[in-house]
Enzyme design. Structure first.
Site, PDB file in Angstrom:
ATOM      1  N   ASP A 311       0.860  -1.188   0.000  1.00 31.97           N
ATOM      2  CA  ASP A 311       0.000   0.000   0.000  1.00 31.97           C
ATOM      3  C   ASP A 311       0.895   1.236   0.000  1.00 31.97           C
ATOM      4  O   ASP A 311       0.662   2.189   0.736  1.00 31.97           O
ATOM      5  CB  ASP A 311      -0.918  -0.029   1.228  1.00 31.97           C
ATOM      6  N   ARG A 315       0.321   9.070   0.702  1.00 38.26           N
ATOM      7  CA  ARG A 315      -0.476   9.251   1.938  1.00 38.26           C
ATOM      8  C   ARG A 315       0.067   8.383   3.071  1.00 38.26           C
ATOM      9  O   ARG A 315      -0.200   8.639   4.240  1.00 38.26           O
ATOM     10  CB  ARG A 315      -1.956   8.910   1.676  1.00 38.26           C
ATOM     11  N   ASN A 316       0.811   7.314   2.722  1.00 38.83           N
ATOM     12  CA  ASN A 316       1.388   6.431   3.746  1.00 38.83           C
ATOM     13  C   ASN A 316       2.868   6.702   3.996  1.00 38.83           C
ATOM     14  O   ASN A 316       3.585   5.860   4.523  1.00 38.83           O
ATOM     15  CB  ASN A 316       1.186   4.966   3.350  1.00 38.83           C
ATOM     16  N   ASP A 329       2.530   2.731   7.994  1.00 34.91           N
ATOM     17  CA  ASP A 329       1.358   1.944   7.710  1.00 34.91           C
ATOM     18  C   ASP A 329       1.675   0.615   7.087  1.00 34.91           C
ATOM     19  O   ASP A 329       1.518   0.400   5.896  1.00 34.91           O
ATOM     20  CB  ASP A 329       0.399   2.709   6.783  1.00 34.91           C
TER      21      ASP A 329
END
Length: 457
Positions: A311, A315-316, A329
């Site tokens: 992922d 954003r992570n 994350d």
């Protein structure tokens, strides 16, 4: 022989007591957790911070061992006392020989969705129905709980309206208490030492708060649902193994009304928002390159540990106070061989075609995502595949479509993105090769652009 090159931030466990410290030395007891600050000029000594008292001082490296990573063990459970669907008579059998305060929890067969707390008291077993209503659990309609972990924690300390406090969990066969294992390996933190601050975000599974733990700024991810807490145990286990300057560091966990995962606080938030709110006037291309390298080094380290992130997206990636980008994350991280996934949750715009189509996840599918992340960085946080629906993205990418270079993107970086987006996974470069190319690029830049200008928050 002690390992003589521990990096700052490494956590160690004291092998014995040190009660009469010399000047500048730290006093500690066997089992205390200490964090390395830096090496000392005194040979074989380190300057450390005591994780419980927050005091600092010198220690001799021969008196401590590095804090162990947790072994991944499917039997590890936050709820070893939970036996699932068993009948009342079966529960009574399991609570023999009778012992006051011996207990277990089972699913209610008569009332699906409810639970039953079975407690041994005065050679008898009492069954308390645990009613699930309005997302809360209760036995007596006066005391309400978020989840079973919360309830057991309460009745282990207070008798409340049941016949005895809960003294001893009857473990389900094949399970081990995660609390005990975390505590033994030094990863269970003391909730009383945590000062919780404001809410800084909503994760998929619960809120994230900032806080202070023994003088250190921390982020606390709270997970209220016990089933999810159990799933996050695997994530936590993975994180205890990872120590790298470009990965968000786990400090430990707390059990209190559910699970709290405590990590270092990244004050500048996630990379997408960092870039969107500052833009070209504040962040120059040398700084963008620096972020790209940070993430690449974090991913190269994961690759060396045979872990897939699955992922990876801006954003992570979180940005620290001194503008270092760190990958966070690991919620979807899995050991390479076991990578099967839940397709419904896949971030389509970041996921490689073979992973979307055949669920084939590998380091090479992480490399594809990294290419999209590079595009996000050099477009200052724009949404990839602008104006395209997920269905269009899927079909077009499958058919060979690739995004154009972001505005003013250095050609060398766009060609790196294109390499990451090779249709054939084996033709994509590995992270160590990407890092070498980025370093060469950064070498060219450092001559011209000077330092970073993104440190101004």
């Amino acid at each position: 022989m002690a390992k003589m090159s521990w990096a700052a931030g490494t956590q160690c466990v004291a092998k014995g007591d040190h009660r009469k410290p010399k000047p500048e030395e730290l006093c500690y007891h066997k089992g205390d957790i200490l964090t390395i600050i830096h090496t000392s000029t005194k040979k074989g000594f380190y300057r450390v911070r005591h994780n419980s008292s927050g005091e600092e001082g010198l220690i001799n490296s021969t008196n401590v061992r590095e804090r162990e990573a947790l072994r991944v063990d499917p039997g590890l459970s936050f709820m070893p006392w939970f036996h699932g669907k068993i009948s009342g008579p079966e529960a009574v059998c399991k609570l023999q020989p009778a012992e006051d305060g011996l207990f277990l929890v089972r699913e209610s067969i008569r009332h699906p969705g409810d639970y039953v707390l079975c407690v041994s008291v005065s050679r008898d077993v009492v069954h308390y129905r645990v009613i699930y209503q309005d997302n809360k659990l209760t036995i007596d309609n006066t005391q309400f709980f978020y989840n079973l972990i919360d309830m057991i924690e309460f009745y282990s300390r207070n008798k409340g309206s049941i016949a005895t406090t809960l003294l001893k969990p009857k473990q389900k066969h094949g399970t081990k208490s995660a609390e005990l294992e975390l505590s033994k390996s030094g990863w269970l933190l003391d909730i009383t030492k945590l000062k919780l601050g404001g809410n800084i975000g909503e994760g998929e599974f619960g809120a994230v708060y900032e806080g202070e733990y023994l003088g250190q700024q921390v982020a606390v991810k709270t997970i209220k649902c016990d089933v999810t807490a159990q799933a996050f145990l695997q994530e936590t286990t993975v994180m205890t193994k990872l120590q790298h300057k470009n990965l968000v560091r786990l400090l430990g966990v707390m059990l209190h009304k559910g699970l709290h995962i405590v990590t270092e606080l990244m004050t500048k938030g996630n990379l997408v928002n960092f870039l969107r709110t500052r833009g070209r006037s504040v962040v120059n291309s040398a700084q963008l390159l620096h972020f790209a390298l940070d993430v690449c080094e974090g991913m190269e380290y994961l690759e060396s540990k045979k872990l897939i992130h699955r992922d990876l997206a801006a954003r992570n990636v979180l940005v620290s106070d001194d503008s270092v980008a760190k990958v966070s994350d690991f919620g979807l991280t899995k050991v390479v061989s076991k990578a099967k996934s839940d397709n419904a949750k896949l971030p389509v715009k970041w996921t490689a075609p073979e992973a979307l189509k055949k669920e084939k996840f590998s380091t090479k599918s992480d490399v594809w995502s990294y290419g999209v992340l590079l595009w996000e960085i050099f477009s200052y946080g724009r949404q990839p595949y602008p104006k395209m629906s997920l269905k269009e993205v899927k079909e077009m990418v499958e058919g060979g479509y690739r995004m154009e270079a972001p505005e003013d993107c250095p050609p060398a970086l766009y060609s790196l993105m294109r390499l990451c987006w090779e249709q054939e996974p084996r033709r994509r470069p590995a992270f160590n090769k990407l890092r070498e190319k980025l370093e060469r690029e950064a070498g060219k830049h450092s001559g011209g652009e000077g330092g970073t200008s993104a440190s101004g928050s």
